[in-house]
Write an enzyme that holds these catalytic residues in place. Structure first.
Site, short mmCIF file in Angstrom:
data_model
loop_
_atom_site.label_atom_id
_atom_site.label_comp_id
_atom_site.label_asym_id
_atom_site.label_seq_id
_atom_site.Cartn_x
_atom_site.Cartn_y
_atom_site.Cartn_z
N CYS A 263 0.80 -1.23 0.00
CA CYS A 263 0.00 0.00 0.00
C CYS A 263 0.83 1.28 0.00
CB CYS A 263 -0.95 -0.02 1.18
SG CYS A 263 -2.14 -1.38 1.08
N1 NAD Z 1 -2.65 -6.20 1.59
C1 NAD Z 1 -3.35 -5.23 2.12
O1 NAD Z 1 -3.24 -4.96 3.32
C2 NAD Z 1 -4.32 -4.42 1.30
C3 NAD Z 1 -5.26 -3.62 2.00
C4 NAD Z 1 -6.18 -2.90 1.27
C5 NAD Z 1 -6.14 -2.94 -0.12
N2 NAD Z 1 -5.21 -3.70 -0.77
C6 NAD Z 1 -5.26 -3.72 -2.23
O2 NAD Z 1 -5.93 -4.92 -2.63
C7 NAD Z 1 -5.37 -5.42 -3.84
C8 NAD Z 1 -4.88 -6.84 -3.64
O3 NAD Z 1 -3.83 -6.84 -2.70
P1 NAD Z 1 -3.35 -8.15 -1.93
O4 NAD Z 1 -2.47 -7.67 -0.84
O5 NAD Z 1 -4.50 -9.03 -1.61
O6 NAD Z 1 -2.48 -8.85 -3.09
P2 NAD Z 1 -1.91 -10.35 -3.07
O7 NAD Z 1 -0.72 -10.32 -3.96
O8 NAD Z 1 -1.78 -10.85 -1.67
O9 NAD Z 1 -3.07 -11.21 -3.74
C9 NAD Z 1 -3.49 -11.03 -5.04
C10 NAD Z 1 -3.81 -12.39 -5.64
O10 NAD Z 1 -4.36 -12.16 -6.95
C11 NAD Z 1 -3.91 -13.20 -7.80
N3 NAD Z 1 -4.10 -12.77 -9.18
C12 NAD Z 1 -3.42 -11.84 -9.89
N4 NAD Z 1 -3.95 -11.70 -11.12
C13 NAD Z 1 -4.99 -12.57 -11.19
C14 NAD Z 1 -5.92 -12.89 -12.20
N5 NAD Z 1 -5.90 -12.25 -13.37
N6 NAD Z 1 -6.83 -13.84 -11.97
C15 NAD Z 1 -6.84 -14.49 -10.77
N7 NAD Z 1 -5.99 -14.21 -9.76
C16 NAD Z 1 -5.09 -13.27 -9.97
C17 NAD Z 1 -2.49 -13.43 -7.38
O11 NAD Z 1 -2.04 -14.71 -7.77
C18 NAD Z 1 -2.59 -13.28 -5.84
O12 NAD Z 1 -2.82 -14.51 -5.21
C19 NAD Z 1 -4.30 -4.42 -4.24
O13 NAD Z 1 -4.86 -3.46 -5.08
C20 NAD Z 1 -3.94 -3.78 -2.92
O14 NAD Z 1 -3.40 -2.49 -3.10
C21 NAD Z 1 -4.32 -4.46 -0.08
#
Ligand code: NAD
Length: 424
Positions: A263
């Protein structure tokens, strides 16, 4: 409202997996779609890789027969609700929406009239109403906001924070039309205790970027203060304790070795990019905050050097024990972790670096190029180190033992107490 039966969650990471568990808990039939085969195999074997979801929780979701982790796009067919929780990284300083586009294209193939699609990934204002809406409409031939519903609802979870469960965090919701907003809100009203409707997705997208930019800028502020206070011989931690007693108009942030995760090092740059490309302005606060926070790992290495120098030691050849590689306390998340940058720099300067962090996998498994020795937190390990550097304030570390047995501690988190301890 009666619960729609089938919810697809695209992306089973830090955001998507807890959401999937909550959706199962409230009674939905959930498909957790992820393109990472290794992750899906672990999910199917009830082995969680996200701290906020226990393997037992995963196991009971699987046993309910209402959770299907899969890499198979055909399993998305006939979905009623789809949530997109895929990464939104940076590429060459600008937004990289490849994953959102891929997810949108995959969903479009299964999108039917009356279904609902919600983007949860963080992105710049306009992503839902322009990029995603166009992509879905082109892919399925139906109109967003009319034939099917589309909205944006930013995820606000705080991994590792046991005080706020997903359902307890108020959720901002939005839709591309009044009917879409009603559909988005009705869905999230079944998932969380409180929803907050805003008029359009772009306001919801900006709200999320404001939240993270606010933290980024305030962390940079205290980091700069910490560097100044160290030079001026003032205890910034005590000053912050005192300032934090003001019951209004002040919110505490703490200095640290830099910012990490998905983030803070990324989201403010989405906003700065949007400002630059949409209205031609520079977001000076973000540039300054990036500058200060990016410098922190080097500053920590400089302070480590000074600490050793006072004891007539050089970094080159010294034994340095790092406590914590994750970017955030009580999590295993090493993405963009400043600890890794500290480790890399110390190794390049010739230090013999070991680390203790029971939360993380070996950093080289995550593609980290420098090999580090993993150590257990023992009195022996602490006492033979020339310097111990506290980088992540995990709660499972015995800081009293560290302060008692270490020759010298550089504590960037203010967790140790004692004669041998110095703070950022
Ligand atoms: N981690 C946090 O604390 C947090 C908090 C709020 C918002 N976010 C936002 O949420 C979003 C996701 O973050 P995250 O931390 O969960 O990421 P992450 O990397 O932990 O998980 C994302 C998942 O999506 C999968 N993926 C990617 N492309 C794909 C596709 N086309 N089809 C299917 N699966 C696919 C990946 O393999 C991965 O497992 C980002 O935009 C992030 O900025 C994250």
């Amino acid at each position: 409202m009666s619960l729609p039966r089938k919810v697809v969650i695209v992306g089973q990471g830090y955001v998507g997996l807890p959401l999937a568990m909550r959706a199962v808990e409230v009674g939905y039939q959930v498909v957790g779609f992820d393109k990472d085969r290794y992750r899906v195999e672990r999910l199917a074997a009830a082995s969680s890789y996200v701290e906020d979801v226990t393997s037992a929780q995963l196991s009971s979701a699987l046993a309910s027969g209402r959770y299907l982790p899969t890499t198979e796009p055909a399993q998305m067919s006939s979905f009623e609700v789809a949530l997109i929780t895929v990464p939104t990284p940076l590429r060459e300083g600008g937004p990289d929406l490849t994953f959102v586009e891929e997810a949108g294209r995959a969903l479009a193939e299964h999108l039917k009239a009356g279904a609902l699609v919600v983007l949860e990934s963080t992105s710049y204002p306009g992503t839902t109403e322009e990029l995603l809406s166009d992509l879905l409409t082109k892919g399925c031939g139906l109109r967003a906001g009319e034939d099917f519903h589309l909205g944006y609802s930013p995820e606000r979870i705080d991994p590792g924070n046991a005080h706020f469960r997903l359902e307890e965090i108020p959720k901002v919701v939005s839709g591309v039309s009044a009917a879409s907003l009603a559909a988005v809100q009705a869905f999230y009203d079944t998932m969380v205790h409180k929803t907050i409707a805003v008029s359009r997705p772009r306001e919801a997208e900006l709200a999320k970027l404001i939240e993270n930019t606010f933290r980024h800028v305030n962390i940079a502020l205290v980091n700069e203060l910490a560097m100044f206070a160290a030079d001026a011989g003032i205890d910034v931690w005590e000053a912050l304790d005192a300032a934090a007693t003001k019951p209004f108009g002040f919110m505490r942030f703490n200095p640290g070795p830099g910012v990490g995760g998905h983030c803070l090092p990324i989201d403010p740059s989405y906003l700065a990019w949007h400002m630059r490309t949409s209205v031609g302005r520079t977001f000076r606060f973000v540039e300054l905050a990036n500058d200060v926070n990016d410098h922190m790992p080097d500053y920590v290495v400089g302070r480590a050097n000074l600490a050793l120098n006072r004891r007539q030691l050089a970094l080159n050849g010294s034994r340095v024990l790092l406590l914590g590689l994750a970017y955030k306390r009580n999590t295993s998340d090493m993405r963009e972790s400043p600890s890794l940058r500290v480790a890399q720099r110390l190794v390049s300067l010739g230090a013999q670096v070991a680390y203790v962090d029971d939360h993380v996998a070996a950093p080289e498994e995550d593609g980290f190029e420098v090999r580090l020795r993993r150590a257990a937190l023992t009195e022996q390990e602490v006492s033979v180190a020339d310097l111990v550097v506290v980088l992540t304030d995990h709660d499972d570390v015995d800081y009293e033992m560290v302060a008692t047995h270490a020759k010298c501690v550089l504590d960037t988190r203010h967790r140790c107490r004692g004669e041998t301890v110095e703070y950022l």
